[in-house]
Design a protein around this motif. Structure first.
Motif, PDB file in Angstrom:
ATOM      1  N   ASP A  14       0.829  -1.211   0.000  1.00  0.00           N
ATOM      2  CA  ASP A  14       0.000   0.000   0.000  1.00  0.00           C
ATOM      3  C   ASP A  14       0.863   1.261   0.000  1.00  0.00           C
ATOM      4  N   ALA A  15       1.957   1.232   0.751  1.00  0.00           N
ATOM      5  CA  ALA A  15       2.854   2.391   0.792  1.00  0.00           C
ATOM      6  C   ALA A  15       3.514   2.619  -0.567  1.00  0.00           C
ATOM      7  N   VAL A  64       3.209  11.285   2.689  1.00  0.00           N
ATOM      8  CA  VAL A  64       1.934  10.784   2.193  1.00  0.00           C
ATOM      9  C   VAL A  64       1.854   9.266   2.324  1.00  0.00           C
ATOM     10  N   ALA A  65       2.978   8.571   2.212  1.00  0.00           N
ATOM     11  CA  ALA A  65       2.971   7.122   2.354  1.00  0.00           C
ATOM     12  C   ALA A  65       2.702   6.705   3.794  1.00  0.00           C
ATOM     13  N   GLY A 101      -1.130   7.899   4.490  1.00  0.00           N
ATOM     14  CA  GLY A 101      -2.058   7.130   3.679  1.00  0.00           C
ATOM     15  C   GLY A 101      -2.201   5.688   4.110  1.00  0.00           C
ATOM     16  N   THR A 102      -1.303   5.220   4.978  1.00  0.00           N
ATOM     17  CA  THR A 102      -1.404   3.860   5.506  1.00  0.00           C
ATOM     18  C   THR A 102      -1.740   3.858   6.999  1.00  0.00           C
ATOM     19  N   GLY A 103      -2.231   4.976   7.496  1.00  0.00           N
ATOM     20  CA  GLY A 103      -2.708   5.035   8.874  1.00  0.00           C
ATOM     21  C   GLY A 103      -1.647   5.315   9.911  1.00  0.00           C
ATOM     22  N   HIS A 104      -0.511   5.851   9.505  1.00  0.00           N
ATOM     23  CA  HIS A 104       0.549   6.183  10.454  1.00  0.00           C
ATOM     24  C   HIS A 104       0.600   7.688  10.672  1.00  0.00           C
ATOM     25  N   VAL A 147       4.577  16.451   3.109  1.00  0.00           N
ATOM     26  CA  VAL A 147       5.388  17.448   3.816  1.00  0.00           C
ATOM     27  C   VAL A 147       6.815  16.918   3.829  1.00  0.00           C
ATOM     28  N   LEU A 148       7.740  17.690   3.253  1.00  0.00           N
ATOM     29  CA  LEU A 148       9.138  17.283   3.182  1.00  0.00           C
ATOM     30  C   LEU A 148       9.994  18.272   3.945  1.00  0.00           C
ATOM     31  N   ASP A 149      10.716  17.789   4.924  1.00  0.00           N
ATOM     32  CA  ASP A 149      11.608  18.638   5.721  1.00  0.00           C
ATOM     33  C   ASP A 149      10.904  19.882   6.226  1.00  0.00           C
ATOM     34  N   GLY A 150       9.695  19.683   6.740  1.00  0.00           N
ATOM     35  CA  GLY A 150       8.944  20.763   7.351  1.00  0.00           C
ATOM     36  C   GLY A 150       8.258  21.699   6.389  1.00  0.00           C
ATOM     37  N   VAL A 151       8.245  21.368   5.110  1.00  0.00           N
ATOM     38  CA  VAL A 151       7.636  22.231   4.098  1.00  0.00           C
ATOM     39  C   VAL A 151       6.496  21.493   3.415  1.00  0.00           C
ATOM     40  N   SER A 152       5.311  22.090   3.436  1.00  0.00           N
ATOM     41  CA  SER A 152       4.176  21.552   2.694  1.00  0.00           C
ATOM     42  C   SER A 152       4.432  21.739   1.208  1.00  0.00           C
TER      43      SER A 152
END
Length: 502
Positions: free
Chosen positions: A19-20, A209-210, A213-216, A263-268
């Motif tokens: 799923d991821a 998102v991975a 999107g998998t409930g984490h 969100v990558l390195d604190g940036v949306s």
């Protein structure tokens, strides 16, 4: 560019990793692989193709275990036709290690020679990921000296990897019977995040998102130079393993590569693209008066946030003028220019009513080779547009990327060695507006003051690792996928895997 994921859980992880990988499919569509561990035995399946095609029910049943990792691959070097170069890669000593890697090593040839002559290790493919695995395995063997494995030994091995390896690398490795290790290069060029599930499951993935999107629950990004080791019981150990780490993520992740809901390195990523639209508006106004633009139309998909913000600030109607067919093969695998033109028109269909009799401003996320842009501009004219302006949310791509994005050689980049006016004439639009490099950096950098800067080498020619010269670029490009036919590859935004299709 690839997508990687690793999981330590108390239950089966095969479906979770699958799923991821689906959520990371936009980062690589050429090959996919999953490895799991049960009772110190690895179970692996990998093949060329997309996730949904590589893994069938019988394959999933053959992947037992509560710990594992996976990868989706978009090749930039090596042999794209070889199933052996699909990841994960495996070595049996020390302990047994499998590894997945996102990025590109700039000193892979030197390391390969060292591995053969000094470390006495054999490399069986052209993949730099196999080189990286063997460097790590050698350093782990040195740090343990035949004794039992402890987290300190793992961190010592990663520190040694940082001293030897150059380039970009986000890595997840599974050490048989011990746990999962993840680390990033000292500049944090490629992204890597960590999250936790309600049941205590820990997941590492290229994008948030991975995880979500998998409930984490997304907890944080792995820091540049940092190593995170998760024991099989879920105990997490983390340590900074680089001497002078700097957070310089690849800015093209925010422009195009990453999904907007990450969100990558604190940036949306979504907010970054909105900001790019805001700064682009100033460039447009200085080139084309807003009252001469009847409608703003994005070229699907990644340019939509920038186009939306641009239309709002200019007070010009925003419309969808292109419909994308998601079931047509990627443009760049077609055998020649004529077929590629046909494929672009198959991929995008025009809504004629949005173009006919209007002055249209098309918005794209970036312009790489320019062949697709030229065809899209012509499609707009064929649909009846009076004038066609083109705005790019990114600056001109003038330099190759050596850190894991399949950017063409300098001669294939439409903006390399050309003025904006010369590029405009090639593309055939009535006006061409590019984003400013420094404005782009400010627009994205303002979203996280902790950023030390960016790798924006494809725009400004500054390679953050400090070890790249023209000879290195020439050598790296010789290994680039698709060298045999310069017309057969289109690395423009339609050619790259699209973030919205995942």
């Amino acid at each position: 560019m690839c997508g990687i994921v690793g999981v330590v859980s108390s239950g089966p992880v095969n479906q979770l990793i699958y799923d991821a990988l689906l959520l990371l499919q936009h980062r690589g569509q050429d090959a996919a692989g999953i490895v799991t561990q049960q009772e110190r035995k690895f179970f692996m399946h990998k093949a060329k193709g997309m996730v949904r095609d590589v893994f069938r029910t019988r394959n999933m049943r053959a992947l037992p275990g509560s710990v594992g990792l996976g990868q989706v691959r978009y090749p930039t070097a090596g042999n794209a036709d070889s199933e052996e170069e699909a990841q994960p890669f495996y070595v049996n000593a020390p302990f047994g290690i499998v590894l997945v890697h996102n990025g590109n090593l700039t000193n892979a040839d030197v390391l390969k020679a060292e591995l053969f002559s000094t470390d006495h290790r054999h490399i069986n493919t052209e993949s730099d990921s196999e080189v990286l695995l063997n460097v790590f395995a050698h350093e782990l063997d040195r740090s343990t000296r035949g004794a039992q494995l402890h987290p300190d030994d793992v961190f010592a091995a990663v520190s040694a990897v940082h001293r030897r390896v150059r380039g970009s690398y986000a890595v997840i490795a599974l050490i048989a019977g011990h746990g999962v290790l993840a680390f990033r290069d000292p500049f944090g060029i490629r992204p890597l995040s960590i999250g936790r599930g309600q049941d205590g499951t820990l997941m590492l993935a290229s994008e948030s998102v991975a995880l979500e999107g998998t409930g984490h629950v997304f907890e944080r990004s792995v820091a540049p130079g940092e190593a995170v080791f998760i024991a099989l019981d879920g105990t997490l150990h983390a340590r900074q393993c680089a001497e002078q780490p700097r957070l310089n993520p690849c800015i093209f992740e925010y422009v195009y590569l990453a999904r907007p809901d990450s969100v990558l390195d604190g940036v949306s990523v979504y907010q970054a693209r909105l900001n790019l639209g805001e700064t682009l508006a100033k460039r447009v106004i200085s080139t084309v008066p807003p009252n001469e633009i009847d409608v703003i139309i994005p070229i699907p998909e990644s340019s939509r946030p920038s186009a939306t913000q641009l239309a709002h600030l200019l007070g010009v109607p925003y419309r969808e003028g292109f419909v994308k067919n998601r079931y047509v093969g990627r443009t760049f695998i077609m055998p020649g220019q004529g077929v590629r033109k046909k494929s672009v028109r198959q991929k995008l269909n025009v809504i004629t009513s949005e173009f006919k009799g209007r002055n249209v401003l098309l918005v794209d996320d970036s312009i790489v080779r320019g062949t697709t842009s030229r065809e899209i501009v012509q499609m707009a004219r064929d649909a009846g547009a009076k004038k066609v302006y083109l705005a790019s949310a990114a600056p001109p791509v003038r330099f190759p990327n050596v850190y894991g994005i399949d950017m063409p050689t300098p001669g294939e980049l439409v903006a390399h060695g050309r003025t904006v006016e010369e590029v405009r004439q090639i593309i055939g639009c009535d006006a061409l507006i590019y984003q400013d490099v420094e404005a782009m950096k400010r627009a994205i950098g303002s979203l996280n003051p902790a950023l030390d800067g960016f790798d924006a080498s494809c725009f400004d020619g500054v390679y953050v690792t400090g070890d790249i010269d023209p000879e290195d670029i020439a050598r790296i490009n010789q290994a680039r996928i698709g060298q045999e036919d310069p017309l057969a590859q289109d690395s423009s935004r339609l050619a790259l895997p699209n973030a919205q299709e995942a």
